[in-house]
Motif scaffolding. Structure first.
Motif, short mmCIF file in Angstrom:
data_model
loop_
_atom_site.label_atom_id
_atom_site.label_comp_id
_atom_site.label_asym_id
_atom_site.label_seq_id
_atom_site.Cartn_x
_atom_site.Cartn_y
_atom_site.Cartn_z
N GLN A 140 47.05 33.28 38.62
CA GLN A 140 45.96 34.37 39.71
C GLN A 140 46.88 34.97 40.66
O GLN A 140 46.29 36.05 41.17
CB GLN A 140 44.87 33.50 40.07
N GLU A 141 47.82 34.11 41.48
CA GLU A 141 48.11 34.69 42.89
C GLU A 141 49.07 35.90 42.19
O GLU A 141 49.23 36.67 43.01
CB GLU A 141 49.19 33.72 43.28
N ASN A 148 48.06 44.06 45.55
CA ASN A 148 48.05 43.95 47.08
C ASN A 148 46.91 43.19 47.86
O ASN A 148 46.11 43.73 48.69
CB ASN A 148 48.35 45.48 47.58
N GLY A 149 46.21 42.18 46.96
CA GLY A 149 45.17 41.27 47.40
C GLY A 149 43.87 41.74 46.96
O GLY A 149 43.06 41.03 47.24
N SER A 150 43.87 42.79 46.04
CA SER A 150 42.59 43.45 45.67
C SER A 150 42.39 42.92 44.16
O SER A 150 42.55 41.74 43.98
CB SER A 150 42.32 44.99 45.86
N ALA A 180 61.39 48.66 33.67
CA ALA A 180 60.89 49.08 35.11
C ALA A 180 59.60 49.89 35.21
O ALA A 180 59.89 50.69 34.51
CB ALA A 180 61.95 49.32 35.79
N ASP A 181 58.74 49.25 35.82
CA ASP A 181 57.62 50.00 36.18
C ASP A 181 56.77 49.38 37.53
O ASP A 181 57.60 48.87 38.27
CB ASP A 181 56.58 49.93 34.95
N GLN A 182 55.66 49.87 37.66
CA GLN A 182 54.98 49.59 38.75
C GLN A 182 54.93 48.22 39.08
O GLN A 182 54.54 47.65 40.00
CB GLN A 182 53.55 50.43 38.97
N TRP A 183 55.02 47.38 38.04
CA TRP A 183 54.94 45.97 38.45
C TRP A 183 56.20 45.20 38.17
O TRP A 183 56.22 44.06 38.52
CB TRP A 183 54.18 45.39 36.99
#
Length: 434
Positions: A140-141, A148-150, A180-183
């Motif tokens: 979950q972390e 970004n914490g949301s 490679a992507d946003q994650w």
């Protein structure tokens, strides 16, 4: 180091450096490729195993598509999928395991907006026509970190059908790609999910993060860089050492040559000539071959010096030395200045007849060199008297033996009128004949 050897030395150095860097680059890419293949095959095999064990009916696909991302994460099917996926993630470097499926244009909900081109690596207006039907993350972390914490928005459930996804979808066998992507950056293994009747429902994707891969590459780069720089350092040290030794050798050689060279005439001095004579005598004894020695004395040189001056005398000695050196070189011999106005020529492997011929030629050529009228004082210009000895030496023969015989021949040449050559042949060790 002469130009020829220097040129070839530097060519070899360039070849060595090119080979060193080529080997290093090749080994780096080989290591990198092998590591990627290992991780890719690992991801692909895990994807195959999960795809074979995933049990989902086709009718569930429509229900899953109707959910938004947050509803999907709370759905029992996804919870069970994530539970099993995390059991695998606990023993590997896998960050994401998911089930994706292409959707047709009628079901597209989102497109790439302006400002999102970098996120999806696609131009604005590109449809997000790949949907995550199931999604599992290592913890979950990680989900919180990704957002970004949301938390996720529904659009995060969709992505662009990139070239790698197109290939994975159309290629009916398991495969893997660098992604490679946003994650983040991953090696992703894909395997198709089929219904019992063989219908393709989509792909299981397994993302192995490249952190460990990049750490391994960095370690390897450090090792290979150390190897390269160590070799270059050793090479530079070797070059310095070679040039230092070579310079020392050249200095020693120059000193040796200078110590054996007559300063006035630039041919061998007495010391250098005697050393060569000793060396060649031993070779002649060993090989049982002829050796010839010529001793020359410039006739009336003192009178010539007194009449014409020391500068003229020095010039005469230089001219005679040059002629003798040229003549000796013709027969692979050596010329030296034996004394003030005395010279010597050593002719290895030259018999009596040839040695006598050489001596007579020298007498004639020096005579031609100074073929002018006598001075008003009646002092003749330079001529030479030559004593020649030639024989096959035995073990008891020494250089003094050779010199004594040549000196005796020189004495007789002067006694019989000068400006001539006289031959004294030594025949086995003690007996002589003229």
């Amino acid at each position: 180091m002469n130009k020829y050897y220097r040129k070839h030395f530097f060519v070899l150095m360039i070849i060595w450096l090119i080979s060193l860097f080529s080997l290093s680059i090749f080994s780096y890419y080989k290591f990198s490729s092998d590591l990627k293949n290992e991780l890719g095959n690992q991801a692909m095999l895990i994807a195959i195993d999960i795809a074979e064990r995933l049990s989902i009916e086709e009718k569930e696909i429509d229900r899953l598509l109707s959910l938004d991302f947050n509803q999907l994460l709370k759905d029992n099917i996804n919870i069970e999928f994530e539970k099993k996926a995390r059991a695998v993630m606990n023993y590997s470097n896998i960050k994401y395991i998911y089930f994706v499926s292409p959707i047709d244009d009628s079901r597209v909900k989102y497109v790439v907006e302006e400002g999102e081109e970098g996120i999806y690596s696609s131009p604005a207006g590109t449809p997000l026509n790949i949907v995550y039907l199931l999604d599992a993350v290592e913890s979950q972390e990680t989900r919180l970190k990704d957002t970004n914490g949301s938390w996720y928005v529904d659009k995060d459930r969709y992505t662009v059908r990139t070239e790698r996804l197109k290939k994975a979808i159309t290629y009916d066998r398991p495969s893997y790609y660098i992604n490679a992507d946003q994650w983040g950056s991953y090696i992703t293994g894909y395997a198709h999910v089929y219904t019992e009747d063989g219908k393709d429902l989509g792909l299981i994707g397994v993302d192995i993060i490249l952190d460990k891969y990049q750490a391994s590459i960095k370690k390897y780069l450090i090792i290979i860089s150390g190897f390269v720089f160590t070799n270059i350092g050793i090479g530079i040290f070797a070059i310095i050492l070679i040039f230092t030794v070579k310079k020392s050798e050249e200095q020693i050689y120059e000193k040796t040559v200078l110590s054996c060279t007559d300063e006035l005439t630039s041919i061998l001095n007495r010391r250098g000539f005697i050393e060569l004579l000793e060396e060649e005598l031993q070779k002649s004894i060993k090989d049982k071959r002829q050796i010839s020695l010529l001793l020359l004395d410039v006739d009336y040189f003192k009178e010539f010096n007194d009449a014409y001056g020391h500068l003229a005398g020095d010039d005469a000695l230089r001219k005679i030395a040059t002629l003798l050196k040229e003549k000796a070189n013709e027969y692979e011999g050596f010329a030296g200045r034996y004394g003030g106005d005395e010279f010597a020529i050593l002719l290895p492997d030259i018999d009596r007849e040839k040695a006598e011929e050489v001596a007579n030629t020298i007498v004639n050529e020096i005579g031609e060199l100074y073929k002018v009228e006598s001075s008003q004082r009646g002092i003749p210009f330079n001529t030479v008297s030559i004593g020649v000895t030639s024989f096959v030496p035995e073990e008891e023969v020494t250089i003094q033996t050779l010199i004594d015989y040549a000196d005796t021949a020189l004495y007789k040449s002067k006694r019989y009128g000068r400006n001539r050559a006289y031959v004294l042949e030594k025949s086995p060790l003690c007996s002589t004949k003229e």
